[in-house]
Structures are given as structure tokens and as C-alpha cells.
Scaffold this active site. Structure first.
Site, PDB file in Angstrom:
ATOM      1  CG  ASP A 104      -5.238  13.593 -18.255  1.00 35.72           C
ATOM      2  OD1 ASP A 104      -4.619  12.872 -19.068  1.00 35.72           O
ATOM      3  OD2 ASP A 104      -6.253  13.205 -17.647  1.00 35.72           O
TER       4      ASP A 104
ATOM      5  NE  ARG B  37      -2.718   0.632   3.518  1.00 37.97           N
ATOM      6  CZ  ARG B  37      -2.228   1.329   4.549  1.00 37.97           C
ATOM      7  NH1 ARG B  37      -1.956   2.604   4.429  1.00 37.97           N
ATOM      8  NH2 ARG B  37      -2.030   0.747   5.707  1.00 37.97           N
TER       9      ARG B  37
ATOM     10  CE  LYS C 116      -9.121   5.954 -20.738  1.00 44.02           C
ATOM     11  NZ  LYS C 116      -9.777   5.492 -19.547  1.00 44.02           N
TER      12      LYS C 116
ATOM     13  CE1 TYR D  44     -13.880  10.181 -18.549  1.00 39.43           C
ATOM     14  CE2 TYR D  44     -12.786  10.436 -16.429  1.00 39.43           C
ATOM     15  CZ  TYR D  44     -13.643   9.741 -17.259  1.00 39.43           C
ATOM     16  OH  TYR D  44     -14.262   8.624 -16.799  1.00 39.43           O
TER      17      TYR D  44
HETATM   18  C1  LIG Z   1      -8.129  11.960 -20.405  1.00 40.91           C
HETATM   19  C2  LIG Z   1      -8.544  11.069 -19.275  1.00 40.91           C
HETATM   20  N1  LIG Z   1      -8.037  11.271 -18.055  1.00 40.91           N
HETATM   21  C3  LIG Z   1      -8.383  10.500 -17.002  1.00 40.91           C
HETATM   22  C4  LIG Z   1      -9.294   9.469 -17.139  1.00 40.91           C
HETATM   23  C5  LIG Z   1      -9.639   8.611 -15.948  1.00 40.91           C
HETATM   24  O1  LIG Z   1      -8.920   7.424 -16.025  1.00 40.91           O
HETATM   25  P1  LIG Z   1      -9.345   6.030 -15.329  1.00 40.91           P
HETATM   26  O2  LIG Z   1     -10.548   5.527 -16.047  1.00 40.91           O
HETATM   27  O3  LIG Z   1      -8.123   5.180 -15.509  1.00 40.91           O
HETATM   28  O4  LIG Z   1      -9.620   6.333 -13.896  1.00 40.91           O
HETATM   29  C6  LIG Z   1      -9.850   9.210 -18.395  1.00 40.91           C
HETATM   30  C7  LIG Z   1     -10.816   8.108 -18.562  1.00 40.91           C
HETATM   31  O5  LIG Z   1     -11.432   7.925 -19.584  1.00 40.91           O
HETATM   32  C8  LIG Z   1      -9.474  10.040 -19.497  1.00 40.91           C
HETATM   33  O6  LIG Z   1      -9.987   9.835 -20.721  1.00 40.91           O
END
Ligand SMILES: Cc1ncc(COP(=O)(O)O)c(C=O)c1O
Length: 385
Positions: free
Chosen positions: A176, A50, A201, A104
Site C-alpha cells: 500500500d 461495472r 488521498k 491502516y
Molecule cells: C494507507 C491507507 N490505505 C487505505 C485506506 C483506505 O482508503 P479509502 O478510505 O479510500 O477506502 C486508507 C484510508 O485512510 C489509508 O490511510
């Protein structure tokens, strides 16, 4: 002699190349152990999964740090976990966050609802109105957050300008970079302080793991680790092992995504039933010049608006056989989704329209199948649309 920096494929496969010993396994074993034997008495570091110091977690962290050109990195149990903790390591109750509007949907909810409950206020900026960033800055602004390329219209942001603003104002710039992966873009080289990924992804790439990561300075990563110890988003060792396996092919996968993305997007743009294609590799994309200058490749994500609107989109989806209707992206298999029902379901139709996502918008994540087969499938879908 100065040490030569390895290329991205080599970094993805080996990380830091160290000395090898006879009989050492070439593929890392999985340390599927929650805990590790401790010395008696005080110790510098208690080894406990953890805490993010399991050997599989550590191998991955060093691999991503190498790829992003960061001092350190940390993996967490989801992209949302990574986004949440990266921000909570910077922001305190009473602080203000300046966020791009093009993000997102889950991240937007985190900021607008959860952070608001913690006393952290967020203002959203349309990145097309560059002056707004400066206008909406406050005395208590501690961080700027953007996504680039954006989900799902693939806008590409000029981080050089934003990075300079963040630096001048003494605030952290968090990016991001999920859609680009470090193969196509490395935000730290363009003025960002902190890089966030949904590892679910491209980094993992096989649609079989949920994970997230943050790459930044060693001090910042330690801030996240100390929060992760108590908020509890550590990555399971088996997941870490799967991600390491995925990472080894990241560079070749992304090169193929780039190739297929450009080919399929160019084909889609010639189709009479298609109103608009959103792909930064196309000269018709509003950020094409910036993308060509700053990205190593345009990626495998393509947004499509059909001339026939939402009903045509539904007919197209039903006719597709190869491309699977499912949320998420970045895997070897091609997927399609309607952002209004998935990633952007939490937004009102007005908010979606402001973000350039009309009803009937289709978001394709082009996988590693043969481009000819993907085009044949899309031709089938468009014929039905
Ligand atoms: C650009 C982006 N950031 C963050 C996330 C969140 O990721 P997770 O589904 O791995 O929690 C997503 C999910 O689709 C995303 O498309």
C-alpha cells in the site's frame, strides 16, 4: 531509435501520448453511461461500467500504469475495495497472509475479521524485527502485505529485502503506497508485485472523491477485474473524471507537499511543547537514511507528540483555525486527526502503543497553503497546548 521515457509530470498529464485529431477535446468528456451499444451476436468484450471498461475508467487505469511503471492498473470505488480485491485475487480459503503490524486500522480489521471468516489466516509482524518475517512464514503463506511509508508514524520499509524474501519463497508482495504516491516512491521498482492506493488521498488530491486503485501485471489486474465484475466495486465515471483532473497536477502538488512537510516538521522539532516529531525527512527519524536513499521526497504527512499528552493535544486542536480537524489526508487543504479516534480506532490502546501511537498523537496532513500560514496556525495551537 529507442523511445524516450517521459517524466512523471508528463505521464501524469498525458499518459501515453497518441496522435491527435482536429476538434478532439483537450479535456476528456465524461462518459456518464452505464452501458454501451453492443454488436449483435458474440463479442470479445461487453462494455458495461461495472466491468471497469468505461472510457473514463480506462483512461485512468492507463495513466496510473504509466506512473507506477506497471503493465496495467485498475481503479475501484474505494481504497478498501482495492485492498480487499487485490488480496482476494491472490488468497483462497486455507491460505495464510503475512502482514506488517504497521497498517491502516481498516485494513487490519479486513484481515483479522473478514478474511478470518473466509478461512484466510493472517499473522502480523513488527517490521522492526526483520527475522520475524522469515520465522512466521508458513507452507501455505501466499502473500506478504506492507504499507510504506506507514500510517501515522511514517516508518519507511526496506522493500528490497522483503521483495527478495517474497521472490525466494514464491509469495506475492503487496504494497500500500498511498502515503508516497508514485511521485515519491514506486514500489514495483523495488521488488513489489502489486501496488495498492487509496486514491481518495494524494492521487485525487482534492478531498472530494472516494476511490482506490491497484497496479500490477496485466494478468493480475485481469484477475481483479473478473472479481470486481461480481463483487461490484466499479468506479463511477464522474469520479473517474475528477480523479483524472486531480492526477494532472499530482507531480506539482507532491513537490509542494514535500517542501512544506520538511519545512513545517523542522520548525515543529524546535518547539519546546513538542516531545517528538515523526517525519522521515528529519535526521531524528529512525528511517531517515533509508528514506533519503529510496524516496524522491518525504511527503506532507507529519506525526506529532506533544509534551503535555492528550489534554495538550485537545487544547491544541481547539485553537487551530486554518488546519481542519478531519480524518483522511493528501488533499490541498491541511487536515489534522487523532489516529486513536480515526484510522486506528479499531486497535486496543496496547496495540496502538506497540505501533508507536500514544494517546494524544496528532497526525497532520499538510496541504498546499503557504507554509508561513501553517506555521502561524501551529504556533497558535502550541501556545494553547
Ligand atoms: C494507507 C491507507 N490505505 C487505505 C485506506 C483506505 O482508503 P479509502 O478510505 O479510500 O477506502 C486508507 C484510508 O485512510 C489509508 O490511510
Amino acid at each position: 531509435m529507442r523511445r524516450r521515457r517521459s517524466g512523471l509530470s508528463t505521464r501524469a498529464i498525458h499518459g501515453d501520448v497518441g496522435p491527435r485529431t482536429v476538434a478532439q477535446p483537450v479535456a476528456a468528456p465524461i462518459y456518464q453511461s452505464s452501458t454501451f451499444v453492443s454488436p449483435f451476436g458474440p463479442t470479445d468484450e461487453v462494455l458495461y461500467t461495472r466491468y471497469g471498461n468505461n472510457p473514463n475508467q480506462r483512461r485512468l487505469a492507463s495513466r496510473l500504469a504509466h506512473l507506477e511503471g506497471a503493465q496495467a492498473a485498475i481503479f475501484l470505488a474505494s481504497g478498501m475495495g482495492a485492498t480487499a480485491l487485490a488480496h482476494l485475487a491472490v488468497l483462497q480459503p486455507g491460505d495464510h497472509l503475512l502482514s506488517s503490524e504497521w497498517i491502516y486500522g481498516g485494513t487490519r480489521r479486513l484481515f483479522a475479521e473478514e478474511f478470518a471468516r473466509l478461512g484466510i489466516e493472517t499473522s502480523f509482524v513488527n517490521p522492526d524485527r526483520q527475522r520475524q518475517w522469515r520465522i512466521k512464514l508458513r507452507k501455505n503463506t501466499r502473500a506478504i502485505f506492507v504499507e510504506t511509508p506507514t500510517n501515522p508514524v511514517m516508518r519507511v520499509l526496506d522493500l528490497g529485502w522483503l521483495g527478495a524474501l517474497a521472490k525466494a519463497e514464491g509469495v506475492a508482495l503487496l504494497v500500500d503506497s498511498t502515503f508516497a504516491s508514485p511521485i515519491n516512491f514506486r514500489p514495483l521498482e523495488h521488488g513489489a508485485d502489486i501496488v495498492i492506493h487509496s486514491v481518495t488521498k494524494y492521487l485525487n488530491g482534492h478531498s472530494d472523491v472516494i476511490a482506490g486503485a491497484v497496479a500490477a501485471s496485466a494478468a493480475f489486474v485481469e484477475e481483479i477485474r473478473s472479481r470486481m465484475k461480481v463483487w461490484g466495486q466499479a468506479l463511477d465515471p464522474h469520479c473517474a473524471w475528477l480523479i483524472e483532473r486531480g492526477l494532472k497536477t499530482l507531480a506539482v502538488r507532491v513537490a509542494r507537499h514535500n517542501e512544506t512537510g520538511l519545512r513545517v516538521a523542522s520548525w515543529l522539532e524546535t518547539q519546546p511543547k513538542v516531545r517528538r516529531v515523526h517525519y522521515p525527512g528529519l535526521p531524528s527519524h529512525p528511517d531517515h537514511a533509508l528514506a533519503a536513499r529510496t524516496l524522491n521526497g518525504f511527503g506532507g504527512m507529519v506525526g506529532v507528540e506533544l509534551a503535555g499528552g492528550p489534554r495538550a493535544a485537545r487544547r491544541c486542536l481547539k485553537a487551530l483555525r486554518l488546519i481542519t480537524h478531519a480524518p483522511s489526508l493528501g488533499g490541498v487543504e491541511s487536515l489534522v486527526s487523532e489516529p486513536r479516534f480515526t484510522s486506528h480506532a479499531g486497535l486496543t490502546p496496547q496495540q496502538r502503543a506497540a505501533a508507536g501511537i500514544p494517546d494524544g498523537f496528532l497526525r497532520f496532513s499538510l496541504g498546499l497553503e503557504d507554509a508561513d500560514d501553517l506555521i502561524a496556525d501551529l504556533a497558535r495551537g502550541l501556545a494553547a497546548a
